[in-house]
Design an enzyme around this catalytic site. Structure first.
Site, PDB file in Angstrom:
ATOM      1  N   LYS A  13      10.254  15.099  96.058  1.00 42.71           N
ATOM      2  CA  LYS A  13      11.532  15.776  95.770  1.00 42.71           C
ATOM      3  C   LYS A  13      12.242  15.138  94.567  1.00 42.71           C
ATOM      4  CE  LYS A  13      13.189  14.971  99.920  1.00 42.71           C
ATOM      5  NZ  LYS A  13      12.065  14.156 100.439  1.00 42.71           N
ATOM      6  N   ARG A  88      19.224  17.889 106.100  1.00 43.74           N
ATOM      7  CA  ARG A  88      18.056  17.346 106.789  1.00 43.74           C
ATOM      8  C   ARG A  88      18.069  17.731 108.263  1.00 43.74           C
ATOM      9  NH1 ARG A  88      17.038  12.605 103.320  1.00 43.74           N
ATOM     10  NH2 ARG A  88      15.182  11.512 103.921  1.00 43.74           N
ATOM     11  N   ARG A 127       5.331   3.531  96.215  1.00 45.97           N
ATOM     12  CA  ARG A 127       6.449   3.954  95.351  1.00 45.97           C
ATOM     13  C   ARG A 127       7.196   2.745  94.792  1.00 45.97           C
ATOM     14  NH1 ARG A 127      10.671   8.294  97.507  1.00 45.97           N
ATOM     15  NH2 ARG A 127      10.915   6.845  99.242  1.00 45.97           N
ATOM     16  N   ARG A 160      11.640  -0.037  97.544  1.00 47.26           N
ATOM     17  CA  ARG A 160      12.710   0.187  98.523  1.00 47.26           C
ATOM     18  C   ARG A 160      12.355  -0.497  99.832  1.00 47.26           C
ATOM     19  NH1 ARG A 160      13.908   6.605  98.518  1.00 47.26           N
ATOM     20  NH2 ARG A 160      14.197   6.102 100.722  1.00 47.26           N
ATOM     21  N   ARG A 171      10.111   6.646 109.730  1.00 52.46           N
ATOM     22  CA  ARG A 171      10.859   7.650 108.951  1.00 52.46           C
ATOM     23  C   ARG A 171      10.164   8.997 109.003  1.00 52.46           C
ATOM     24  NH1 ARG A 171      10.781   5.304 103.370  1.00 52.46           N
ATOM     25  NH2 ARG A 171      11.880   7.171 102.709  1.00 52.46           N
TER      26      ARG A 171
HETATM   27  P1  ADP Z   1      10.829  11.963  97.703  1.00 52.03           P
HETATM   28  O1  ADP Z   1      12.003  12.008  96.757  1.00 52.03           O
HETATM   29  O2  ADP Z   1      10.458  13.306  98.266  1.00 52.03           O
HETATM   30  O3  ADP Z   1      10.965  10.923  98.790  1.00 52.03           O
HETATM   31  P2  ADP Z   1       9.418  10.860  95.364  1.00 52.03           P
HETATM   32  O4  ADP Z   1       9.666  11.894  94.317  1.00 52.03           O
HETATM   33  O5  ADP Z   1      10.144   9.575  95.253  1.00 52.03           O
HETATM   34  O6  ADP Z   1       9.566  11.512  96.847  1.00 52.03           O
HETATM   35  O7  ADP Z   1       7.831  10.587  95.364  1.00 52.03           O
HETATM   36  C1  ADP Z   1       7.243   9.640  96.271  1.00 52.03           C
HETATM   37  C2  ADP Z   1       6.151   8.855  95.553  1.00 52.03           C
HETATM   38  O8  ADP Z   1       5.056   9.714  95.252  1.00 52.03           O
HETATM   39  C3  ADP Z   1       6.590   8.269  94.221  1.00 52.03           C
HETATM   40  O9  ADP Z   1       5.931   7.019  94.094  1.00 52.03           O
HETATM   41  C4  ADP Z   1       6.080   9.280  93.184  1.00 52.03           C
HETATM   42  O10 ADP Z   1       5.799   8.658  91.930  1.00 52.03           O
HETATM   43  C5  ADP Z   1       4.810   9.818  93.845  1.00 52.03           C
HETATM   44  N1  ADP Z   1       4.565  11.238  93.608  1.00 52.03           N
HETATM   45  C6  ADP Z   1       5.494  12.247  93.573  1.00 52.03           C
HETATM   46  N2  ADP Z   1       4.891  13.452  93.381  1.00 52.03           N
HETATM   47  C7  ADP Z   1       3.554  13.187  93.314  1.00 52.03           C
HETATM   48  C8  ADP Z   1       2.394  14.006  93.132  1.00 52.03           C
HETATM   49  N3  ADP Z   1       2.493  15.339  92.996  1.00 52.03           N
HETATM   50  N4  ADP Z   1       1.180  13.403  93.120  1.00 52.03           N
HETATM   51  C9  ADP Z   1       1.075  12.052  93.263  1.00 52.03           C
HETATM   52  N5  ADP Z   1       2.124  11.225  93.430  1.00 52.03           N
HETATM   53  C10 ADP Z   1       3.337  11.777  93.458  1.00 52.03           C
HETATM   54  P1  AMP Z   2      15.810   9.382 101.042  1.00 58.12           P
HETATM   55  O1  AMP Z   2      16.145   8.677  99.775  1.00 58.12           O
HETATM   56  O2  AMP Z   2      16.062  10.861 100.980  1.00 58.12           O
HETATM   57  O3  AMP Z   2      14.413   9.050 101.536  1.00 58.12           O
HETATM   58  O4  AMP Z   2      16.830   8.824 102.143  1.00 58.12           O
HETATM   59  C1  AMP Z   2      16.861   7.444 102.493  1.00 58.12           C
HETATM   60  C2  AMP Z   2      17.637   7.274 103.795  1.00 58.12           C
HETATM   61  O5  AMP Z   2      19.003   7.701 103.620  1.00 58.12           O
HETATM   62  C3  AMP Z   2      17.116   8.094 104.988  1.00 58.12           C
HETATM   63  O6  AMP Z   2      16.048   7.462 105.667  1.00 58.12           O
HETATM   64  C4  AMP Z   2      18.390   8.202 105.841  1.00 58.12           C
HETATM   65  O7  AMP Z   2      18.657   7.002 106.546  1.00 58.12           O
HETATM   66  C5  AMP Z   2      19.482   8.355 104.787  1.00 58.12           C
HETATM   67  N1  AMP Z   2      19.722   9.783 104.461  1.00 58.12           N
HETATM   68  C6  AMP Z   2      19.521  10.394 103.252  1.00 58.12           C
HETATM   69  N2  AMP Z   2      19.865  11.691 103.311  1.00 58.12           N
HETATM   70  C7  AMP Z   2      20.286  11.929 104.585  1.00 58.12           C
HETATM   71  C8  AMP Z   2      20.742  13.076 105.291  1.00 58.12           C
HETATM   72  N3  AMP Z   2      20.848  14.274 104.680  1.00 58.12           N
HETATM   73  N4  AMP Z   2      21.079  12.940 106.599  1.00 58.12           N
HETATM   74  C9  AMP Z   2      20.995  11.747 107.209  1.00 58.12           C
HETATM   75  N5  AMP Z   2      20.547  10.631 106.618  1.00 58.12           N
HETATM   76  C10 AMP Z   2      20.192  10.705 105.316  1.00 58.12           C
END
Ligand code: ADP
Ligand code: AMP
Length: 217
Positions: A13, A88, A127, A160, A171
């Site tokens: 995302k 969410r 990541r 992270r 998670r």
């Molecule tokens: P989200 O915001 O949904 O938690 P991220 O955008 O941070 O996910 O992506 C999670 C991890 O996967 C990051 O390390 C990113 O660089 C990698 N990633 C994202 N999209 C792809 C993809 N299409 N193929 C391979 N790796 C990806």
């Molecule tokens: P994310 O960066 O989206 O993976 O979110 C990291 C953490 O923030 C999650 O594991 C939750 O603890 C909290 N969080 C983010 N967005 C929400 C949401 N919409 N509702 C509840 N908790 C959230």
């Protein structure tokens, strides 16, 4: 343009959001980024959110909905926005409908990034995120040009704390239950568009562009 991204943690995302908001000139609202910034600054919101985040749990709906309501009311969001990580839960989705109605807005697209659990674990544990600008990298799938340094702003990359192998499984379990309910909520409104999030980053982006341009998939 008002867009919601639905996807489990690690679905891509944030990666896709960064490109879309740049191309379309809309705002990126990530509740996870907002909570992390609040934790780093030690604000009352950060103190509230930290315990839940550390355990891989969701921050309570009232807290989360409150900050989104406040943020979306800002004038800079009138050009459009992409919500990443919110809603969410179904109560959050219902609250979002109320917030949008109060602003005389509606959602244009709900995009679901579909990725298998096995891939998500691999993505989350590898990541790395820029401490300064929040850009997302991956040690194998999207490595920076210089190890540990952000290509975009030169900031330091870090892992992270909730991307540790111990917290990732928790998670995914917590979010899995919520995603199905959310998809049902938006399916009944006919808004959901599914994108194969397993594909390489550029290919996922092309699929999203097709959705945003109203092309049949
Ligand atoms: P989200 O915001 O949904 O938690 P991220 O955008 O941070 O996910 O992506 C999670 C991890 O996967 C990051 O390390 C990113 O660089 C990698 N990633 C994202 N999209 C792809 C993809 N299409 N193929 C391979 N790796 C990806
Ligand atoms: P994310 O960066 O989206 O993976 O979110 C990291 C953490 O923030 C999650 O594991 C939750 O603890 C909290 N969080 C983010 N967005 C929400 C949401 N919409 N509702 C509840 N908790 C959230």
């Amino acid at each position: 343009m008002q867009i919601v991204f639905i996807g489990l943690p690690g679905a891509g995302k944030g990666t896709q959001a960064a490109r879309i908001v740049e191309e379309y000139g809309i705002r990126h609202l990530s509740t996870g980024d907002m909570f992390r910034a609040a934790v780093a600054e030690g604000t009352p919101l950060g103190l509230k959110a930290k315990t839940f985040m550390d355990q891989g749990q969701l921050v309570p709906d009232d807290v989360t909905i409150g900050i989104v309501r406040e943020t979306l009311a800002k004038p800079e969001y009138r050009k459009g926005f992409l919500l990443d990580g919110f809603p969410r839960t179904v109560p959050q989705a219902e609250a979002l409908d109320d917030i949008l109605a109060s602003l005389s807005l509606a959602l244009d697209h709900v995009i679901y990034l579909e990725v298998s659990r096995e891939t998500l674990v691999e993505r989350l544990t590898g990541r790395r995120v820029c401490r300064k600008c929040g850009a997302s990298y991956h040690v194998a799938f999207r490595p920076p040009a210089r190890a540990g340094v952000c290509d975009l702003c030169g900031g330091e990359l870090y892992q992270r704390s909730d991307d540790s192998a111990e917290t990732v499984g928790k998670r995914l379990d917590v979010n899995l239950r919520q995603v199905d309910a959310l998809l049902d909520y938006y399916e009944t409104k006919g808004l959901v568009r599914r994108v194969n999030g397993e594909a390489p980053i550029d290919e996922v982006y092309r699929q999203i562009q097709d959705v945003l341009r109203g092309r049949p998939q």
